[in-house]
Design a protein around this motif. Structure first.
Motif, PDB file in Angstrom:
ATOM      1  N   PRO A 573      41.080  46.599  37.273  1.00 24.75           N
ATOM      2  CA  PRO A 573      39.812  45.873  37.415  1.00 24.75           C
ATOM      3  C   PRO A 573      38.687  46.782  37.902  1.00 24.75           C
ATOM      4  O   PRO A 573      38.914  47.878  38.411  1.00 24.75           O
ATOM      5  N   LEU A 574      37.483  46.292  37.752  1.00 29.26           N
ATOM      6  CA  LEU A 574      36.282  47.075  38.040  1.00 29.26           C
ATOM      7  C   LEU A 574      36.255  47.599  39.473  1.00 29.26           C
ATOM      8  O   LEU A 574      35.840  48.744  39.718  1.00 29.26           O
ATOM      9  N   ALA A 595      31.865  44.198  42.522  1.00 31.98           N
ATOM     10  CA  ALA A 595      32.421  43.758  41.245  1.00 31.98           C
ATOM     11  C   ALA A 595      32.243  42.257  41.057  1.00 31.98           C
ATOM     12  O   ALA A 595      31.938  41.789  39.953  1.00 31.98           O
ATOM     13  N   THR A 596      32.423  41.501  42.132  1.00 31.61           N
ATOM     14  CA  THR A 596      32.253  40.056  42.051  1.00 31.61           C
ATOM     15  C   THR A 596      30.795  39.687  41.821  1.00 31.61           C
ATOM     16  O   THR A 596      30.484  38.789  41.034  1.00 31.61           O
ATOM     17  N   SER A 600      29.932  44.139  36.235  1.00 30.80           N
ATOM     18  CA  SER A 600      30.082  45.301  35.355  1.00 30.80           C
ATOM     19  C   SER A 600      29.507  46.538  36.021  1.00 30.80           C
ATOM     20  O   SER A 600      28.643  46.451  36.907  1.00 30.80           O
ATOM     21  N   ARG A 648      38.294  50.398  31.798  1.00 33.16           N
ATOM     22  CA  ARG A 648      37.604  49.111  31.913  1.00 33.16           C
ATOM     23  C   ARG A 648      36.387  49.232  32.833  1.00 33.16           C
ATOM     24  O   ARG A 648      36.520  49.651  33.973  1.00 33.16           O
ATOM     25  N   ASP A 651      34.427  43.349  34.261  1.00 34.71           N
ATOM     26  CA  ASP A 651      35.403  42.295  34.501  1.00 34.71           C
ATOM     27  C   ASP A 651      35.057  41.090  33.661  1.00 34.71           C
ATOM     28  O   ASP A 651      33.888  40.646  33.631  1.00 34.71           O
ATOM     29  N   GLU A 652      36.042  40.592  32.947  1.00 33.44           N
ATOM     30  CA  GLU A 652      35.822  39.380  32.163  1.00 33.44           C
ATOM     31  C   GLU A 652      35.850  38.195  33.113  1.00 33.44           C
ATOM     32  O   GLU A 652      36.855  37.941  33.775  1.00 33.44           O
ATOM     33  N   ARG A 653      34.755  37.515  33.185  1.00 35.74           N
ATOM     34  CA  ARG A 653      34.677  36.360  34.085  1.00 35.74           C
ATOM     35  C   ARG A 653      35.266  35.127  33.414  1.00 35.74           C
ATOM     36  O   ARG A 653      34.976  34.850  32.257  1.00 35.74           O
ATOM     37  N   GLU A 682      41.689  38.851  45.385  1.00 34.43           N
ATOM     38  CA  GLU A 682      41.053  38.611  44.087  1.00 34.43           C
ATOM     39  C   GLU A 682      40.975  37.108  43.818  1.00 34.43           C
ATOM     40  O   GLU A 682      39.961  36.597  43.333  1.00 34.43           O
TER      41      GLU A 682
END
Length: 769
Positions: A573-574, A595-596, A600, A648, A651-653, A682
């Motif tokens: 993850p990012l 990241a949250t 990106s 990567r 992060d795909e939300r 997470e």
């Protein structure tokens, strides 16, 4: 050299397993015995009267036990003034000598759980012989590493305080003890004897000791060696005003003379002492079996560094006072109490050199190179010295005998020199001089900014040492978690003996590596003969096998694993990618928050400094560091090449994820069967919650798994709801309305360190063991 009550005279060793005594001791045995007697007396005097140990507790214990062993084999050698027949030390002429109304004893020490079990078995057998068939209850408490003190109260008023001294006579330190606020000058309540001696331990709390030492270092003064000697030295100050400046405290743990006081047990006595206003330790329990005692020892051994004060073991006492009286005493120790000592965490060793390490953000850190020594269960040959100001403040010189401390998994630290031994060192000790140029690339060193204590190598892009440290860091558990890329592999990739141009001159190329890039990489490795180092070195392939005429060189299994893990790392993850970039001040906690908030790498890169600073857990310092990092073209090249290789960067939300934890602050402690620490955090973040690392009044819930300790304790003190894993799942799925507290496991389990929080708080630029 510590045993409660008071500092240790190491124990009376069991003689049951010794061989039969020789008829007449040989000259060599007699000579060894006389030398041991002289050494023990010398070291004991330095410890008790001068508050400056010449050897570590562990070394003293070994000498003392050998002395006891010889005396058991050759009782004809034992004189009345043998150190094994004495309690404590002598009385200093600097203070008035006072006699205790009732003698103070030392405690017998044991150094293994087997020895403890043997002692308890023997004590239980002795109790049975007295006619008591019931199993004894054992009052089990922490062995404080402090100074034993005897308080004399008459009609409820404190009239005298004295050190233990030789057990019969101590030093009058009344004026100094009166400066300790929690020791009552007059007892509260009623029912106390007209004359009573209270025994206890004076100590300096761990947090207060660290703060006191920090203040000394800031003032350019030498820090105190350890809390025990600091407490002892404080109580031997000529001026009570100086004693009052020290953060001293006391816990009481027994009574000497007490005519007219009738209590049935030690624990009942503790309750009475507390009722009269005396400070009693909160760390004791009355236990009914050996198994419970062993569990107590393990529990506090695991959490010993999160306690109020330093401990070096556990004291086990028969709780029933009538049984104590019936068992009685030897010449030195009670037969009803024993001290189990944890493995030593402080030892003495020689400082061979002071070198410097260049960290991943350029910080240059001095570290000590020492004669390898075993401490806290591992062999240590290097220890951090932080920066040049700390070296100066500690007063250590190359060639000194130094005190080395390693507390659990904490990086080993040189506490200070043993000054009394400095003049005896050959060759003579010499001062450390901080280099003015980077030892790796030759660039002039300078503070990062005006006012910084640390100095740095500004050649971040091309300094081989910084690159090596960054590559090692990005592979760590908080970064890409590449198990096959350890310390030696990081050296092989960035600083091999051959070829001239290493596979990596920038971490940008990490994910572009091929097998061919690694085929000719060689490092210098020491030859071994039958598993023993020879002192000779040779060039050997690191990533490939050596190869023979029949078996050509090929990638090793670890190399193949490295390429597989590099592919796996691309899917991390990012937040882990952010950690891997070695941006100053940006650790796991800030990375998760970024990241949250932005989702990106591009979003973080384009965000204004103000927007970055407003992210919870980031703030202005980290925001400024981020903007500064993204301003460098070679940093952007790292991101671009990693992205091109498939790493990567976004992060795909999951927009369907319910925001069940919006506005909630949750602390996860201990281990959960179905969630790693990162997975639990997470899960909290993507549902809108805040994953905090410490418990406060603002905490909404604490999720406690196995081995949840001080955070759980604090949650219970503050009345914060505590969830087990099932409750956590309910909270994630349906929010606070569905969560139910309970099922949190053992209340006193040890605390599991939050490695992510620790890594965020500290730059991992120190010495690598």
């Amino acid at each position: 050299m510590s045993t409660a009550p008071g500092p240790a005279e190491a124990t009376a060793a069991s003689t049951e397993t010794l061989t039969e005594p020789e008829a007449v001791p040989s000259g060599s045995v007699r000579e060894e015995y006389e030398n041991l007697v002289d050494l023990v007396r010398k070291y004991r005097f330095a410890y008790y009267q001068e508050d400056e140990p010449l050897v570590s507790d562990a070394e003293f214990d070994d000498l003392f036990r050998r002395l006891e062993e010889i005396e058991a084999l050759h009782p004809e050698l034992v004189a009345n003034d043998s150190p094994t027949q004495e309690v404590g030390g002598e009385v200093s002429a600097a203070f008035a000598a006072v006699e205790h109304l009732q003698r103070m004893y030392s405690l017998e020490d044991v150094f293994s759980l087997d020895e403890l079990e043997a002692w308890i078995t023997k004590a239980e057998a002795g109790i049975t012989k007295l006619g008591d068939t019931a199993r004894p209850a054992w009052l089990t408490e922490l062995k404080i590493d402090g100074l034993a003190v005897n308080l004399l109260y008459r009609d409820g008023k404190l009239v005298r305080a004295a050190t233990r001294g030789d057990g019969t006579t101590g030093e009058d330190i009344t004026h100094n003890v009166l400066t300790i606020k929690e020791i009552p000058q007059e007892l509260t309540g009623a029912g106390f004897p007209p004359e009573m001696e209270i025994r206890g331990e004076v100590f300096i709390p761990s947090k207060a000791f660290a703060e006191f030492n920090e203040a000394l270092i800031e003032a350019g003064k030498a820090p105190l060696a350890n809390p025990r000697n600091a407490a002892a030295g404080s109580l031997r100050q000529k001026d009570p005003a100086e004693t009052a400046k020290r953060p001293l405290r006391m816990f009481v743990h027994g009574i000497g003379a007490r005519e007219g006081l009738e209590t049935l047990s030690q624990s009942q006595t503790y309750a009475l002492l507390e009722k009269w206003g005396l400070p009693v330790s909160p760390y004791f329990e009355v236990l009914g079996s050996l198994e419970e005692v062993l569990a107590f020892i393990k529990r506090y051994g695991d959490k010993r560094h999160s306690l109020m004060h330093e401990i070096d073991g556990i004291v086990v006492k028969v709780d029933d006072l009538a049984t104590q009286r019936a068992l009685g005493y030897t010449t030195r120790v009670p037969r009803w109490a024993v001290a189990y000592k944890y493995p030593p965490e402080e030892v003495h060793t020689k400082l061979l050199d002071i070198a410097v390490n260049v960290g991943r953000t350029g910080r240059v850190t001095p570290f000590g190179v020492m004669e390898p020594v075993k401490v806290a269960g591992s062999t240590v040959g290097m220890a951090t010295l932080h920066n040049q100001d700390v070296v100066k403040a500690k007063g250590v010189k190359i060639g000194d005998i130094v005190v080395l401390r390693k507390a659990g998994d904490v990086i080993p630290e040189i506490v200070g020199p043993v000054l009394a031994l400095r003049e005896q060192q050959e060759p003579p000790v010499r001062d450390f001089v901080m280099p003015t140029e980077c030892p790796s690339c030759g660039t002039p060193l300078a503070p990062g900014k005006e006012g910084d204590v640390d100095i740095r190598c500004p050649n971040a892009r091309s300094c081989p040492a910084q690159l090596r440290e960054r590559v090692f860091h990005l592979a760590g558990r908080g970064g890409f978690d590449i198990e096959a890329l350890g310390w030696e592999a990081a050296i092989a990739l960035t600083q091999p003996a051959e070829p001239d141009v290493p596979p990596l001159v920038s971490e940008a190329a990490l994910f572009d590596l091929t097998h061919e890039d690694l085929a000719n990489v060689r490092i210098r490795r020491e030859k071994r003969s039958k598993g023993v180092a020879t002192g000779e070195f040779e060039l050997v392939p690191y990533f490939y096998s050596k190869g023979t005429a029949k078996s050509p060189s090929k990638p090793t299994a670890t190399t193949e694993k490295l390429f597989k893990e590099l592919e796996k790392a691309k899917t991390q993850p990012l937040w882990r990618v952010l950690v891997a970039l070695s941006i100053r001040h940006v650790g796991p906690r800030a990375s998760r928050a970024l990241a949250t908030a932005f989702g990106s790498m591009d979003g973080i890169r384009k965000a204004s400094e103000e927007d970055l600073a407003h992210v919870d857990g980031v703030g202005p310092t980290i925001a400024a560091a981020l903007k500064e990092w993204f301003a460098e073209d070679w940093h952007l090249e790292i991101i671009d090449r990693w992205a091109a290789a498939g790493v990567r960067m976004k992060d795909e939300r999951d927009e369907s994820m319910p925001r069940t934890l919006e506005g909630l602050t949750i602390v996860v402690t201990g281990s959960l069967p179905d969630f790693s620490r990162d997975e639990a955090k997470e899960a909290i973040l993507i549902r809108g919650g805040k994953a905090a690392g410490s418990v406060s009044k603002n905490t909404s819930y604490v999720v406690a798994g196995e081995n949840a300790g001080t955070k759980l304790d604090k949650a219970e003190q503050l009345g914060i709801p505590v969830l087990d894993e099932d409750g956590f799942r309910e909270l994630l799925a349906n929010g606070p309305a569905a969560a139910t507290a309970g099922g949190v496991g053992p209340e006193d389990a040890d605390e599991s360190e939050d490695s992510a929080e620790s890594e965020a708080a500290l730059e991992s630029e120190g010495v690598t063991e």
